[in-house]
Enzyme design. Structure first.
Site, short mmCIF file in Angstrom:
data_model
loop_
_atom_site.label_atom_id
_atom_site.label_comp_id
_atom_site.label_asym_id
_atom_site.label_seq_id
_atom_site.Cartn_x
_atom_site.Cartn_y
_atom_site.Cartn_z
N ARG A 129 0.94 -1.21 -0.07
CA ARG A 129 0.09 0.02 0.08
C ARG A 129 0.88 1.10 0.08
NH1 ARG A 129 -2.43 3.10 4.75
NH2 ARG A 129 -3.90 4.62 3.64
N HIS A 152 -2.74 10.84 0.84
CA HIS A 152 -2.55 10.53 2.10
C HIS A 152 -1.73 12.26 2.57
CE1 HIS A 152 -0.78 7.42 5.12
NE2 HIS A 152 -0.64 8.51 5.81
N GLU A 205 -7.38 8.30 6.45
CA GLU A 205 -7.49 8.88 7.78
C GLU A 205 -8.27 10.34 7.68
OE1 GLU A 205 -4.04 8.82 10.14
OE2 GLU A 205 -4.24 6.47 10.39
N ASN A 209 -7.18 1.71 9.74
CA ASN A 209 -5.86 2.02 10.33
C ASN A 209 -6.18 1.95 11.84
OD1 ASN A 209 -4.77 2.61 7.83
ND2 ASN A 209 -4.25 4.69 8.27
N TYR A 222 -3.88 1.40 15.53
CA TYR A 222 -2.90 1.37 16.35
C TYR A 222 -2.82 1.05 17.68
CZ TYR A 222 -0.35 3.31 12.34
OH TYR A 222 0.40 3.34 11.21
N GLU A 228 -3.03 -0.22 8.18
CA GLU A 228 -2.11 0.22 8.63
C GLU A 228 -1.97 -0.41 10.14
OE1 GLU A 228 -1.05 4.30 8.91
OE2 GLU A 228 -1.50 4.75 6.96
C1 GBH Z 1 -0.85 7.19 10.80
O1 GBH Z 1 -1.41 7.89 11.62
C2 GBH Z 1 -0.64 7.69 9.52
O2 GBH Z 1 -1.38 7.21 8.29
C3 GBH Z 1 0.90 7.51 8.94
O3 GBH Z 1 1.16 8.52 8.09
C4 GBH Z 1 1.82 7.56 10.14
O4 GBH Z 1 3.04 7.58 9.79
C5 GBH Z 1 1.39 6.49 11.16
O5 GBH Z 1 0.12 6.65 11.53
C6 GBH Z 1 2.29 6.72 12.23
O6 GBH Z 1 1.98 7.87 13.20
O7 GBH Z 1 0.10 13.14 19.69
O8 GBH Z 1 -1.50 14.99 19.61
O9 GBH Z 1 0.35 14.98 18.08
C7 GBH Z 1 -2.19 7.51 12.81
C8 GBH Z 1 -2.64 8.42 13.61
C9 GBH Z 1 -1.86 10.42 13.79
C10 GBH Z 1 -2.87 9.57 15.78
C11 GBH Z 1 -0.63 11.29 14.91
C12 GBH Z 1 -1.91 10.43 16.87
C13 GBH Z 1 -0.59 12.50 17.03
C14 GBH Z 1 -1.59 13.15 17.57
N1 GBH Z 1 -2.15 9.33 14.62
N2 GBH Z 1 -1.64 11.52 16.15
S1 GBH Z 1 -0.52 14.35 18.70
#
Ligand code: GBH
Length: 490
Positions: A84, A129, A174, A316, A318, A385
């Site tokens: 992807r 993205h 996202e 996605n 995590y 993801e």
């Molecule tokens: C994904 O987002 C993205 O699609 C990808 O591009 C990225 O590299 C990967 O995750 C790893 O991060 O702490 O308040 O600044 C995951 C979703 C995006 C949720 C970042 C938390 C941080 C918020 N995340 N976000 S903050």
């Protein structure tokens, strides 16, 4: 004991799609080469470098624009079924609009795709993205309703040029991160910080942009190209801190705000925004003196356009959080979190990654997908993801990442065991890359990338061998311990 006899070993089906994921701005570099136009990350990192933790940018990143053959070689080394990746809108359409197509951009993605196909690797293409052409941002970006037409025009160029070989298209990566982090907060470009207003304007226009691109594919391309078109939404699990009615309701409102406003219009039977959250925002808006709800409603026609407009649900995933109605943090007024009116936290015993927002939560893929499967009537799912971060100082021995991936595999198998129609899994990420506001400090790669080396040399981490073993054998072998010295050079 993890099931010592093969008879009891839980396995992934042979046609389960195992892959890895990346994104254009995070890996490509070549930010102004061969006719590429400027995007919002180029603009923000060049004009406002201090917003990035190490003041870096994606000008060169992993230099995949020049190293694409090595990228595909890594996919082959891992034995992947699929890969992807995303296309850069401004590399294809330098000003964002479809009057001018950049031939070098088309050629780059043709080369990347054709190289994958040589090794039988299925390309899965994300159209967007996060790297909006800067010219479109200057016209309001996702706050301008015309974004849905501009996106549809761009989608047409992508389907026309690549749809003969690409069978999986994902419109957006996202929406929450695009709309909440980019427009309703300041943790992503264009750092608009229009709290409680920008998020919701963007949500409506993005959903419609997705729907128009989906129907374009469905009506004009599907018959001849035979592929699928879907969307990827970030669905972390938000469970109640206790079983009280207050916490259950707070968790429901939080889920609606974090991902329901994007998923409900597309995947629910009734369409439109989720009703409890809509009511809450309308109520609060009125109290705050707004003449309208800050959440702009869909017309009936728009509702019908978005409803059912996806062939699959890309997730996605995590991590997870616990939501508590009595956690009163102070949020800006108005804002999405003030609208929800509750707080969330993570128990101390969930293992921590290098990212503040990412812990290893128990069986959370299974919890999230079980919930989605129930409320959205059993769609086809792909995990698009899932991954774990270590910090920049770490070497190739990443046992915590291995623990995380193995836990994810068990959670995927729980989904398959309970009859959820889950068809694939993409690990984030193939290699270290530009981690947005965290620059090159947080690393998600199965392959380490040396960013001080002009060649951007890529080296597999221990986790790469573990993932390769899972992809090849279709089960998790807890006994398998790769010997890195042999694995890298033998
Ligand atoms: C994904 O987002 C993205 O699609 C990808 O591009 C990225 O590299 C990967 O995750 C790893 O991060 O702490 O308040 O600044 C995951 C979703 C995006 C949720 C970042 C938390 C941080 C918020 N995340 N976000 S903050």
């Amino acid at each position: 004991c993890h099931g010592s006899t093969l008879k009891h070993q839980r396995r992934f089906p042979d046609d389960f799609l195992f892959g890895t994921a990346t994104a254009s701005y995070q890996i490509e570099g070549a930010w102004d080469e061969d006719g590429k136009g400027e995007n919002i990350w180029d603009y923000m990192t060049h004009t406002n470098p201090t917003v990035i933790r190490d003041q870096s940018n994606g000008d060169i990143a992993a230099d995949s624009y020049h190293n694409y053959k090595r990228d595909v070689e890594m996919m082959w080394e891992l034995g992947l079924d699929a890969y992807r990746f995303s296309m850069s809108w401004s590399r294809i359409l330098p000003t964002g609009m479809a009057n001018e197509v950049n031939p070098a951009g088309i050629e780059f993605y043709n080369n990347y795709i054709n190289e994958m196909l040589k090794y039988n690797i299925e390309p899965m293409v994300t159209l967007y993205h996060w790297d909006l052409p800067q010219k479109l941002q200057e016209l309001g970006g996702f706050t301008n309703p015309l974004i849905s037409d501009w996106f549809e025009d761009y989608a047409r160029v992508v389907f026309e040029n690549f749809g003969d070989r690409v069978k999986y298209f994902i419109t957006f990566n996202e929406p929450r991160e695009i709309c909440y982090e980019g427009y309703g907060s300041n943790t992503k470009a264009p750092i608009l910080n229009a709290t409680g207003v920008g998020t919701y304007l963007c949500a409506k226009h993005l959903v419609l942009a997705h729907a128009k691109a989906y129907h374009l594919y469905d009506k004009e391309f599907r018959a001849s190209q035979g592929g699928e078109c879907g969307i990827t939404i970030s669905v972390n699990w938000f469970g109640p801190a206790t079983e009280t009615a207050e916490d259950e309701f707070a968790a429901e409102l939080m889920r609606q705000a974090q991902w329901g406003i994007y998923a409900h219009p597309i995947f629910s039977a009734e369409g439109g925004f989720p009703s409890e959250l809509s009511e809450r925002i309308a109520e609060k808006s009125a109290q705050q003196g707004f003449p309208w709800s800050r959440l702009p409603e869909f017309t009936d026609e728009e509702k019908a356009l978005a409803k059912g407009a996806s062939d699959f649900f890309g997730v996605n995933h995590y991590t997870a959080y616990l939501v508590s109605a009595s956690e009163h943090k102070s949020y800006p007024v108005p804002s999405m979190l003030d609208d929800v009116g509750a707080g969330s936290y993570v128990p101390d015993d969930w293992p921590k990654s290098a990212s503040s927002w990412l812990t290893l939560a128990p069986d959370s893929i299974h919890k999230a997908l079980t919930h989605l499967n129930t409320i959205y009537n059993k769609p086809v799912f792909y995990i698009t993801e899932n991954g774990w971060s270590t910090d920049e100082s770490r070497d190739l021995i990443d046992d915590d990442r291995i623990t995380y991936y193995r836990a994810s595999m068990e959670s995927l198998l729980n989904c398959l065991d309970s009859g959820i129609n889950l068809k694939g899994y993409m690990a984030w990420s193939l290699m270290d890359n530009f981690e947005w506001m965290e620059g090159y400090i947080e690393r998600f790669g199965l392959y380490h990338v040396d960013f001080s080396d002009p060649a951007r040399t890529r080296t597999p981490r221990k986790s790469a061998f573990v993932y390769k073993h899972i992809v090849k054998h279709r089960y998790v072998d807890y006994e398998y311990q790769p010997d890195l010295a042999v694995a890298c050079h033998g």
